[in-house]
Design an enzyme around this catalytic site. Structure first.
Site, PDB file in Angstrom:
ATOM      1  N   HIS A 126       4.705  -4.656   6.461  1.00  0.00           N
ATOM      2  CA  HIS A 126       5.787  -3.759   6.936  1.00  0.00           C
ATOM      3  C   HIS A 126       6.647  -4.589   7.911  1.00  0.00           C
ATOM      4  O   HIS A 126       6.668  -4.342   9.117  1.00  0.00           O
ATOM      5  CB  HIS A 126       5.170  -2.531   7.615  1.00  0.00           C
ATOM      6  CG  HIS A 126       6.115  -1.385   7.781  1.00  0.00           C
ATOM      7  ND1 HIS A 126       7.418  -1.387   7.313  1.00  0.00           N
ATOM      8  CD2 HIS A 126       5.948  -0.167   8.380  1.00  0.00           C
ATOM      9  CE1 HIS A 126       7.985  -0.232   7.616  1.00  0.00           C
ATOM     10  NE2 HIS A 126       7.128   0.523   8.265  1.00  0.00           N
ATOM     11  N   GLN A 129       9.350  -3.032  10.446  1.00  0.00           N
ATOM     12  CA  GLN A 129       8.746  -2.310  11.575  1.00  0.00           C
ATOM     13  C   GLN A 129       8.275  -3.297  12.649  1.00  0.00           C
ATOM     14  O   GLN A 129       8.547  -3.116  13.837  1.00  0.00           O
ATOM     15  CB  GLN A 129       7.559  -1.471  11.078  1.00  0.00           C
ATOM     16  CG  GLN A 129       6.796  -0.787  12.206  1.00  0.00           C
ATOM     17  CD  GLN A 129       7.529   0.413  12.788  1.00  0.00           C
ATOM     18  OE1 GLN A 129       7.969   1.273  12.039  1.00  0.00           O
ATOM     19  NE2 GLN A 129       7.657   0.483  14.108  1.00  0.00           N
ATOM     20  N   ASP A 217      -2.421   2.453  14.355  1.00  0.00           N
ATOM     21  CA  ASP A 217      -1.731   3.043  13.203  1.00  0.00           C
ATOM     22  C   ASP A 217      -2.729   3.996  12.537  1.00  0.00           C
ATOM     23  O   ASP A 217      -3.929   3.981  12.879  1.00  0.00           O
ATOM     24  CB  ASP A 217      -1.301   1.913  12.233  1.00  0.00           C
ATOM     25  CG  ASP A 217      -0.416   2.385  11.092  1.00  0.00           C
ATOM     26  OD1 ASP A 217       0.066   3.530  11.141  1.00  0.00           O
ATOM     27  OD2 ASP A 217      -0.216   1.597  10.144  1.00  0.00           O
ATOM     28  N   ARG A 285      14.188   0.832  15.432  1.00  0.00           N
ATOM     29  CA  ARG A 285      14.280   0.569  13.990  1.00  0.00           C
ATOM     30  C   ARG A 285      15.753   0.433  13.581  1.00  0.00           C
ATOM     31  O   ARG A 285      16.112  -0.451  12.814  1.00  0.00           O
ATOM     32  CB  ARG A 285      13.633   1.712  13.179  1.00  0.00           C
ATOM     33  CG  ARG A 285      12.151   1.941  13.403  1.00  0.00           C
ATOM     34  CD  ARG A 285      11.295   0.760  12.981  1.00  0.00           C
ATOM     35  NE  ARG A 285      11.555   0.288  11.642  1.00  0.00           N
ATOM     36  CZ  ARG A 285      11.036   0.798  10.531  1.00  0.00           C
ATOM     37  NH1 ARG A 285      10.186   1.791  10.589  1.00  0.00           N
ATOM     38  NH2 ARG A 285      11.330   0.284   9.322  1.00  0.00           N
TER      39      ARG A 285
HETATM   40  N1  NVA Z   1       0.150   1.919   7.551  1.00  0.00           N
HETATM   41  C1  NVA Z   1       1.013   3.066   7.352  1.00  0.00           C
HETATM   42  C2  NVA Z   1       2.349   2.815   7.967  1.00  0.00           C
HETATM   43  C3  NVA Z   1       3.313   3.969   7.827  1.00  0.00           C
HETATM   44  C4  NVA Z   1       4.667   3.657   8.403  1.00  0.00           C
HETATM   45  C5  NVA Z   1       1.146   3.344   5.869  1.00  0.00           C
HETATM   46  O1  NVA Z   1       1.298   2.392   5.101  1.00  0.00           O
HETATM   47  O2  NVA Z   1       1.096   4.506   5.476  1.00  0.00           O
HETATM   48  N1   CP Z   2       7.157   3.731  10.802  1.00  0.00           N
HETATM   49  C1   CP Z   2       7.683   4.033   9.613  1.00  0.00           C
HETATM   50  O1   CP Z   2       7.902   3.171   8.769  1.00  0.00           O
HETATM   51  O2   CP Z   2       7.943   5.341   9.443  1.00  0.00           O
HETATM   52  P1   CP Z   2       8.422   6.058   8.114  1.00  0.00           P
HETATM   53  O3   CP Z   2       7.233   6.083   7.165  1.00  0.00           O
HETATM   54  O4   CP Z   2       8.833   7.426   8.548  1.00  0.00           O
HETATM   55  O5   CP Z   2       9.545   5.272   7.517  1.00  0.00           O
END
Ligand code: NVA
Ligand code: CP
Length: 298
Positions: A126, A129, A217, A285
């Protein structure tokens, strides 16, 4: 033409410059016509609030427009290959922002695409982020070299991107995950070989001791819904609560990319405390998305 599929698609200096540039963009409330007459497609196979809205708003602030699609709305949902979709979209739009499952699908798409592709989250990484979380830290402590950053919880896409960030930014990264839920071994080995200061443990207390920033997380990421109940048991000692926080630096700050599951990976009390940076993280973001768009589309 370049893609942003992982933090390692940047050079070290570029990554560091991107954080500073995002801060300038934030301070200047930057609007521009950089993306005038340009259209970006967002293809999201998973839900999103922050990533979707911050990218759509960032594109508009830079004079461009967006098309949002889920596989349900297009032929991807009827098994048209990603690689064919990449070649078709390259004939219409100027860039694609993708949230999907396998990093390999994103890479396959990018390989066939003639336009920039941005990773809006995969099971593995990610990057947008974590780049914006680096901005959130930079605003408070611009010198990363004495910082201890802890990761407590699942060795997931966020943890893997933090490991990549540790290659380019000189902080100490302490990672505590339950046995069997460690970050990607290849990602970790690569970072250690490149000199990143990373310490891995199965003990959250060890990771958090003296830390300046503590990240967590969700225990079950998108796509792992059927593991949710089992993970609640495995991760029960990995909750970010007042007791764990007491071991950190007295000025330690708490970070979570959101969405959060209060009472699971983080208590309501900690999430709502003055030590918690989640709302600034969410705001940042937007500023980081603009910096990333500028880098790819200038
Ligand atoms: N680790 C989480 C992050 C969400 C922004 C997921 O992948 O669902
Ligand atoms: N943190 C993040 O990526 O949030 P969303 O899943 O809402 O995009």
């Amino acid at each position: 033409m370049r893609h942003f599929l992982s933090i390692l698609d940047l050079e070290r200096e570029e990554a560091q410059r991107l954080v500073k540039r995002a801060k300038e963009i934030k301070d200047a409330k930057w609007h521009s016509n950089l993306l005038q007459d340009r259209v970006l497609a967002l293809i999201f196979s998973k839900s999103s609030t922050r990533t979707r809205v911050s990218f759509e708003v960032a594109v508009r602030h830079l004079g461009g427009s967006t098309i949002f699609m889920t596989p349900r709305d297009c032929q991807l949902g009827r098994s048209e290959p990603l690689t064919d979709t990449a070649r078709v979209l390259s004939r219409y739009v100027d860039g694609v922002i993708i949230r999907t499952f396998a990093q390999s699908s994103l890479e396959a798409f990018a390989l066939c695409s003639y336009i920039p592709v941005i990773n809006a989250l995969t099971d593995k990484f990610h990057p947008c982020q974590v780049m914006s979380d680096l901005l959130t830290i930079y605003e408070r402590t611009p010198d990363f070299s004495h910082l201890k950053i802890a990761w407590v919880g699942d060795g997931n896409n966020m943890a893997n991107s933090w490991i990549n960030a540790a290659i380019y930014f000189p902080f100490q990264l302490n990672i505590a995950c339950p046995q069997g839920y460690e970050p990607d071994a290849e990602v970790l080995d690569n970072a250690l070989n490149k000199g990143a200061k990373i310490f891995c443990t199965h003990d959250p207390k060890e990771a958090v001791r003296g830390a300046n920033y503590i990240n967590t997380d969700v225990w079950a990421s998108m796509g792992q819904e059927d593991e949710e109940e089992a993970r609640k048991i495995v991760f029960r000692d990995f909750q970010l609560n007042k007791e764990l926080l007491a071991l950190a630096d007295p000025d330690a700050k708490v970070m979570h990319c959101l969405p959060a599951h209060r009472g699971e990976e983080i208590t309501d009390e900690v999430l709502e405390s003055k030590f918690c940076l989640v709302w600034d993280q969410a705001e940042n973001r937007l500023h980081m998305q603009k910096a990333i768009l500028e880098l790819l589309f200038s």
